[in-house]
Design a protein around this motif. Structure first.
Motif, PDB file in Angstrom:
ATOM      1  N   ILE A 101       0.902  -1.132   0.037  1.00 34.11           N
ATOM      2  CA  ILE A 101       0.006  -0.106   0.100  1.00 34.11           C
ATOM      3  C   ILE A 101       1.137   1.049  -0.043  1.00 34.11           C
ATOM      4  O   ILE A 101       0.507   2.221  -0.705  1.00 34.11           O
ATOM      5  CB  ILE A 101      -0.770   0.116   1.200  1.00 34.11           C
ATOM      6  CG1 ILE A 101      -1.806  -1.213   0.982  1.00 34.11           C
ATOM      7  CG2 ILE A 101      -1.394   1.340   1.278  1.00 34.11           C
ATOM      8  CD1 ILE A 101      -2.906  -1.112   2.433  1.00 34.11           C
ATOM      9  N   ARG A 102       1.898   1.188   0.772  1.00 31.33           N
ATOM     10  CA  ARG A 102       2.893   2.507   0.723  1.00 31.33           C
ATOM     11  C   ARG A 102       3.713   2.633  -0.383  1.00 31.33           C
ATOM     12  O   ARG A 102       3.494   3.756  -1.051  1.00 31.33           O
ATOM     13  CB  ARG A 102       3.764   2.007   2.177  1.00 31.33           C
ATOM     14  CG  ARG A 102       4.657   3.401   2.349  1.00 31.33           C
ATOM     15  CD  ARG A 102       5.446   3.323   3.888  1.00 31.33           C
ATOM     16  NE  ARG A 102       5.781   2.004   4.135  1.00 31.33           N
ATOM     17  CZ  ARG A 102       5.272   1.035   4.864  1.00 31.33           C
ATOM     18  NH1 ARG A 102       4.001   1.515   5.672  1.00 31.33           N
ATOM     19  NH2 ARG A 102       5.740   0.007   5.378  1.00 31.33           N
ATOM     20  N   THR A 103       4.076   1.429  -1.137  1.00 33.91           N
ATOM     21  CA  THR A 103       4.804   1.643  -2.176  1.00 33.91           C
ATOM     22  C   THR A 103       3.933   1.967  -3.310  1.00 33.91           C
ATOM     23  O   THR A 103       4.289   3.020  -4.243  1.00 33.91           O
ATOM     24  CB  THR A 103       5.529   0.324  -2.583  1.00 33.91           C
ATOM     25  OG1 THR A 103       6.243  -0.129  -1.655  1.00 33.91           O
ATOM     26  CG2 THR A 103       6.433   0.483  -4.030  1.00 33.91           C
ATOM     27  N   LEU A 104       2.762   1.634  -3.461  1.00 38.40           N
ATOM     28  CA  LEU A 104       1.764   1.909  -4.255  1.00 38.40           C
ATOM     29  C   LEU A 104       1.516   3.441  -4.407  1.00 38.40           C
ATOM     30  O   LEU A 104       1.223   4.195  -5.102  1.00 38.40           O
ATOM     31  CB  LEU A 104       0.336   1.397  -4.476  1.00 38.40           C
ATOM     32  CG  LEU A 104       0.262  -0.164  -4.882  1.00 38.40           C
ATOM     33  CD1 LEU A 104      -1.062  -0.733  -4.563  1.00 38.40           C
ATOM     34  CD2 LEU A 104       0.432  -0.160  -6.289  1.00 38.40           C
ATOM     35  N   SER A 105       1.316   3.826  -3.135  1.00 36.39           N
ATOM     36  CA  SER A 105       1.212   5.380  -2.971  1.00 36.39           C
ATOM     37  C   SER A 105       2.261   6.251  -3.377  1.00 36.39           C
ATOM     38  O   SER A 105       2.127   7.533  -3.879  1.00 36.39           O
ATOM     39  CB  SER A 105       0.940   5.613  -1.479  1.00 36.39           C
ATOM     40  OG  SER A 105      -0.238   5.101  -0.820  1.00 36.39           O
ATOM     41  N   THR A 106       3.441   5.629  -3.391  1.00 32.28           N
ATOM     42  CA  THR A 106       4.587   6.621  -3.611  1.00 32.28           C
ATOM     43  C   THR A 106       4.653   6.555  -5.224  1.00 32.28           C
ATOM     44  O   THR A 106       4.990   7.607  -5.705  1.00 32.28           O
ATOM     45  CB  THR A 106       6.011   5.767  -3.115  1.00 32.28           C
ATOM     46  OG1 THR A 106       5.872   5.555  -1.793  1.00 32.28           O
ATOM     47  CG2 THR A 106       7.181   6.453  -3.536  1.00 32.28           C
ATOM     48  N   PHE A 107       4.394   5.355  -5.806  1.00 34.09           N
ATOM     49  CA  PHE A 107       4.202   5.351  -7.104  1.00 34.09           C
ATOM     50  C   PHE A 107       3.120   6.559  -7.893  1.00 34.09           C
ATOM     51  O   PHE A 107       3.393   7.128  -8.843  1.00 34.09           O
ATOM     52  CB  PHE A 107       3.818   4.005  -7.642  1.00 34.09           C
ATOM     53  CG  PHE A 107       5.052   3.204  -7.672  1.00 34.09           C
ATOM     54  CD1 PHE A 107       6.235   3.454  -7.280  1.00 34.09           C
ATOM     55  CD2 PHE A 107       4.814   1.772  -8.082  1.00 34.09           C
ATOM     56  CE1 PHE A 107       7.226   2.404  -7.212  1.00 34.09           C
ATOM     57  CE2 PHE A 107       5.832   0.903  -7.955  1.00 34.09           C
ATOM     58  CZ  PHE A 107       6.977   1.174  -7.680  1.00 34.09           C
ATOM     59  N   VAL A 108       2.065   6.608  -6.844  1.00 42.76           N
ATOM     60  CA  VAL A 108       0.884   7.767  -7.479  1.00 42.76           C
ATOM     61  C   VAL A 108       1.807   8.873  -7.222  1.00 42.76           C
ATOM     62  O   VAL A 108       1.538   9.705  -8.225  1.00 42.76           O
ATOM     63  CB  VAL A 108      -0.249   7.396  -6.623  1.00 42.76           C
ATOM     64  CG1 VAL A 108      -1.055   8.580  -6.589  1.00 42.76           C
ATOM     65  CG2 VAL A 108      -0.906   5.939  -6.520  1.00 42.76           C
TER      66      VAL A 108
END
Length: 233
Positions: A199-206
């Motif tokens: 979830i945290r990495t997805l948010s970073t990609f966003v």
């Protein structure tokens, strides 16, 4: 002879390309011994330690193949999509199933008894060659995947997973949204990370403008950067 539901408009030998090399007699034998099974979301097609009885050919839906590890943590090995064949390796190895297969959405599959598969292989060298090639290709893919999951950082692993899912399932009409609605937990288990890290990495990609996320819809905005992150690890 097996009765094929209206939804499965084709017999297995017309639906799945691997059977195009069999003879008319083998084709009839295959059809007479193949059945179709429907699965609800969350249903198991097979479980670890069970004796392998069937080769599965997915007609519709999605299936995850996974193995439980320490503390019952799941590692997703691969996802099966329509027209994929799976569940036969253990029978050829004369072993029990080492993985589980579960429908991640309502699914439908052809079930071919392994005794039938082996009988046709014994008389058809072309079909035998197909299975040898398929097993070899899967082994190569799994070896590459193993290196990625053990050596890449979380960003590299997640980037690779998103690209693999895009290549496997394709995209929606916009050409960028991955045609797979995985839960964050499944995405994490496929990428060998915790759900919170996913979830945290997805948010970073966003935040970096690489992807956009709307619920379970993930859209790739910067494919070049995603490839770069995957390659760098």
């Amino acid at each position: 002879m097996v009765q094929y539901p209206e939804k499965a408009v084709k017999p297995i030998d017309e639906f799945c390309p691997i059977w195009s090399v069999i003879t008319p007699e083998e084709r009839m034998y295959l059809r007479e011994n193949t059945r179709i099974q429907r699965y609800r979301k969350g249903a198991f097609l097979y479980r670890e330690s069970e004796l392998p009885r069937y080769m599965f050919c997915l007609i519709s839906g999605r299936v995850k193949v996974f193995k439980k590890g320490v503390g019952d943590r799941c590692q997703i090995i691969r996802f099966a999509k329509p027209c994929d064949n799976f569940g036969y390796r253990s029978s050829f190895a004369q072993d029990v199933h080492l993985t589980n297969a579960m429908a991640t959405e309502p699914a439908e599959a052809y079930l071919v008894p392994m005794s039938v598969v082996k009988q046709i292989i014994q008389s058809n060298n072309k079909l035998a060659t197909h299975f040898i090639c398929a097993l070899a290709q899967n082994l190569g893919a799994d070896e590459n995947r193993l290196v990625s999951l053990t050596q890449k950082h979380v960003r590299g692993r997640l980037a690779e997973s998103l690209l693999t899912l895009r290549d496997s399932y394709g995209t929606d009409l916009d050409g960028r949204t991955i045609n797979s609605r995985l839960s964050r937990e499944d995405l994490a288990n496929y990428s060998n990370m915790t759900t919170s890290n996913a979830i945290r990495t997805l948010s970073t990609f966003v935040n970096e403008g690489i992807i956009s996320v709307r619920g379970r819809y993930i859209t790739i905005l910067d494919e070049e950067m995603l490839h770069k992150i995957s390659k760098m690890g």
